[in-house]
Design an enzyme around this catalytic site. Structure first.
Site, short mmCIF file in Angstrom:
data_model
loop_
_atom_site.label_atom_id
_atom_site.label_comp_id
_atom_site.label_asym_id
_atom_site.label_seq_id
_atom_site.Cartn_x
_atom_site.Cartn_y
_atom_site.Cartn_z
CD GLU A 26 -4.88 -5.49 2.50
OE1 GLU A 26 -5.64 -4.67 3.06
OE2 GLU A 26 -3.66 -5.58 2.76
CD GLU A 52 -2.88 -1.14 2.38
OE1 GLU A 52 -4.10 -1.28 2.17
OE2 GLU A 52 -2.41 -1.00 3.52
#
Length: 666
Positions: free
Chosen positions: A279, A201
């Site tokens: 995710e 991320e």
């Protein structure tokens, strides 16, 4: 894409030799005829594995959040849902607890039994699951400092998650050790790993802070250390775009809602690549002093997963099994408004398809049914294992205690240091030059304290403080959210505290500061995570305190087990924290999973046969603490509680978890 799904279905049928026989396992199907290639994106909008099309149905599980005796159990449950892969992060801070000291299961540390990553990879393959590996070095995951080791903070001005040579030098040393452990477990070498993530991320680190050279360094390190499987990055495609991505490598999307918007953006950015949500947040995590957040409702889960499948996309369910954040390893979040900082609970149940204790939930049933309908490859799937039994052992009384001073007296001398002024715990010259990572730190000074003296702290407390005079607690039990606006918490800048009625003569002043968690997500400023007192001097009635004694309370298991001098509770009167209390109880036969009901206690942590199962806090939302059966033993068992304020009088077991009042969701 419909034709590819049909092709998958026909291929699977042809693999079954005789009608009526069991279908092949995943590994039989995808390795038939030998292994010539790994996971690839050569076919437009479709993954292939060893030349065969594959849709990935994956679930997140963290080996370090599950006792190793339950690894196989949890993985088999995941496979029984129809998943063909699992995903796990790698916690750098556990695998290198001190500078240059690496632990992959044999380090003799508290968490060593949970760190044998190669054994985990083997079991995953034995349970017929592929593995997506996310080594970091930053992992977020509601984990202290996002998995970065706290000793990095000993370097003034270090810039983590950048090409800062001090940071990358340590990353390289760690990756060289880690990747040597896992390189032979890659799919193309006959193992389970089919993909490896580059950082994590990174787009959320802020566009102004992104360094492509840093991502290239990670990629190059992987290649130098023998990683040859598919590499990828992940972010919110909508908010980050290509920020945080590495040109030429697959981008994946993280989200809980609006899957169509996320996938449309991915198709715009990489039109010829397969789609995957790395995710898909099916639940959510909890903060202390808040409510229990269950994340997606079952209706929303069904709707969003249907949309994901309508795009012929692959998916990783985060989390499929959350487990427990044992010890002091929970993370925290910063926020722009009061109270500015929120620490995560020890339970990482996450309202996941498999609960903290491994129980099936409604979300498990939904995912199992929808994956079965979407998956056109027929492979052997085990029946769901039976639910593990839970038991409420009989309530036992607290029988012994150690006073705060008795605790301090048993801290090893080589951990106690003299400091000129208040210093953050990471800077202490202990643990072979690695400082103190977790627990509490005591700043002690012998001083004559006048009546109603004003204790003044410069800067902010990181994170929660107690004040003791001659071993007597002077600060209040934290009841109600309004207490956050008073002394003792990170919320106050330059706080002061009136010390009422100190005994005459020379006093022992202790300021006890708890590291409640380092922030695990955000911009560079969020990773300036020193703990304790360090922003400026401490004074009493204007007298600056110098020549202090710093005493770390790390609560390592070996030390907890070695404690002596326990006093009987009977006749001791009302016990006041901080202190440690102990209870013992017998188990006849094989131990069973259970929970502790901590609703009658205040704040602290719990040790089961020496192992720290996590924190408790009367403000919740988490009420119960999970004890996996492997932490117990037949015969005598011991529970020790470190209580900050007012202890309970009993250890109360329950067979039913209570994670608190649920947050109202749409």
């Amino acid at each position: 894409m419909v034709s590819i799904r049909v092709f998958l279905f026909i291929s699977a049928l042809l693999t079954i030799n005789v009608m009526g026989q069991d279908p092949p396992t995943l590994y039989q199907y995808y390795t038939e005829g030998g292994i010539s290639s790994g996971l690839e994106t050569l076919t437009t909008r479709q993954f292939t594995l060893n030349g065969k099309p594959i849709t990935l149905y994956s679930g997140s599980i963290h080996y370090y959040r599950v006792v190793p005796e339950y690894w196989r159990d949890r993985l088999r449950r995941m496979r029984s849902a129809g998943l063909n892969a699992i995903e796990t992060y790698v916690p750098w801070n556990l695998h290198e607890p001190e500078i240059g000291t690496f632990d992959f299961g044999d380090g003799g540390n508290d968490f060593s039994p949970l760190l044998n990553i190669t054994q985990f990879l083997k079991i995953a393959q034995e349970e017929d699951l592929f593995v997506i590996l996310r080594p970091g070095p930053y992992i977020c995951t509601e984990w202290d400092f996002g998995g970065l080791p706290s000793w990095l903070l000993r370097y003034p001005g270090i810039k983590v998650r950048t090409s800062d040579p001090i940071f990358t030098g340590h990353v390289k040393q760690f990756f060289d050790q880690l990747l040597a452990q896992v390189v032979d477990y890659q799919f193309t070498r006959g193992g389970s790993i089919i993909a490896v993530q580059i950082e994590n991320e990174y787009g959320s680190f802020g566009a102004a802070n992104i360094q492509t050279s840093y991502l290239e360094f990670i990629r190059d390190t992987y290649v130098e250390d023998g990683i040859s499987e598919l590499l990828f990055t992940c972010d919110s495609a909508v908010s980050s775009g290509t920020t945080g991505a590495l040109p030429g490598y697959l981008m994946m999307a993280n989200f809980n809602n609006n899957p169509a918007e996320q996938f449309d953006k991915l198709l715009e950015l990489q039109p010829d690549k397969p789609l995957m949500s790395m995710e898909f947040w099916v639940g959510w995590f909890d903060h202390w002093w808040s409510t229990h957040d269950t994340g997606l409702t079952t209706d929303r889960l069904t709707t969003n997963l249907g949309i994901i499948f309508s795009y012929n996309a692959s998916v990783n369910f985060y989390m499929f099994h959350g487990g427990t954040t044992f010890g002091f390893l929970n993370g925290a979040n910063s926020k722009g408004s009061f109270p500015f900082y929120e620490a995560d609970t020890s339970s990482y149940d996450y309202d996941a398809p498999l609960s903290e204790a491994g129980d099936y939930t409604t979300k498990f049933d939904i995912i199992k049914d929808m994956v079965a309908q979407d998956n056109q490859v027929s492979t052997l799937i085990p029946n769901p294992p039976l639910i593990n039994a839970k038991i409420a052992y009989p309530t036992v009384a607290i029988t012994e205690f150690l006073s705060f001073e008795q605790i301090i007296q048993q801290i090893p001398a080589d951990l106690i240091t003299q400091i000129d002024t208040v210093t953050n715990m990471e800077a202490l010259e202990i643990n072979r030059g690695s400082g103190q990572s977790y627990g509490l730190i005591v700043y002690r000074k012998q001083i004559d304290i006048p009546p109603n003296a004003e204790l003044q702290i410069t800067g902010r407390i990181r994170d929660v403080a107690m004040v003791l005079v001659d071993g007597v607690q002077k600060t209040k039990r934290p009841e109600g959210a309004l207490l956050l606006e008073t002394f003792g918490y990170w919320t106050q800048e330059n706080p002061n505290f009136t010390i009422i009625d100190p005994p005459a003569g020379t006093n022992t002043l202790d300021i006890v500061v708890e590291n409640w968690a380092r922030v695990n997500f955000g911009s560079p400023s969020d990773f300036e995570q020193k703990k304790g007192l360090f922003e400026g001097p401490v004074s009493v009635d204007g007298q600056v305190l110098s020549n202090l004694t710093a005493i770390p309370l790390e609560f390592k298991s070996k030390w907890v087990k070695s404690l002596t001098g326990w006093q009987p509770v009977e006749g001791a009167g009302q016990l006041q924290g901080p202190l440690m209390v102990r209870a013992k109880f017998q188990i006849q036969g094989t131990p069973t999973d259970t929970f502790l009901d901590m609703s009658a206690w205040s704040k602290g942590c719990i040790f089961v046969n020496g192992f720290n199962i996590g924190r408790f806090f009367l403000q919740g939302p988490q009420v119960t603490s999970y004890i996996p059966a492997p932490l117990l033993k037949e015969g005598e068992n011991e529970i020790i509680v470190f209580e900050h304020y007012i202890p309970g009088t009993q250890i109360v077991f329950t067979a039913v978890p209570n994670l608190g009042r649920k947050k109202i969701t749409n």
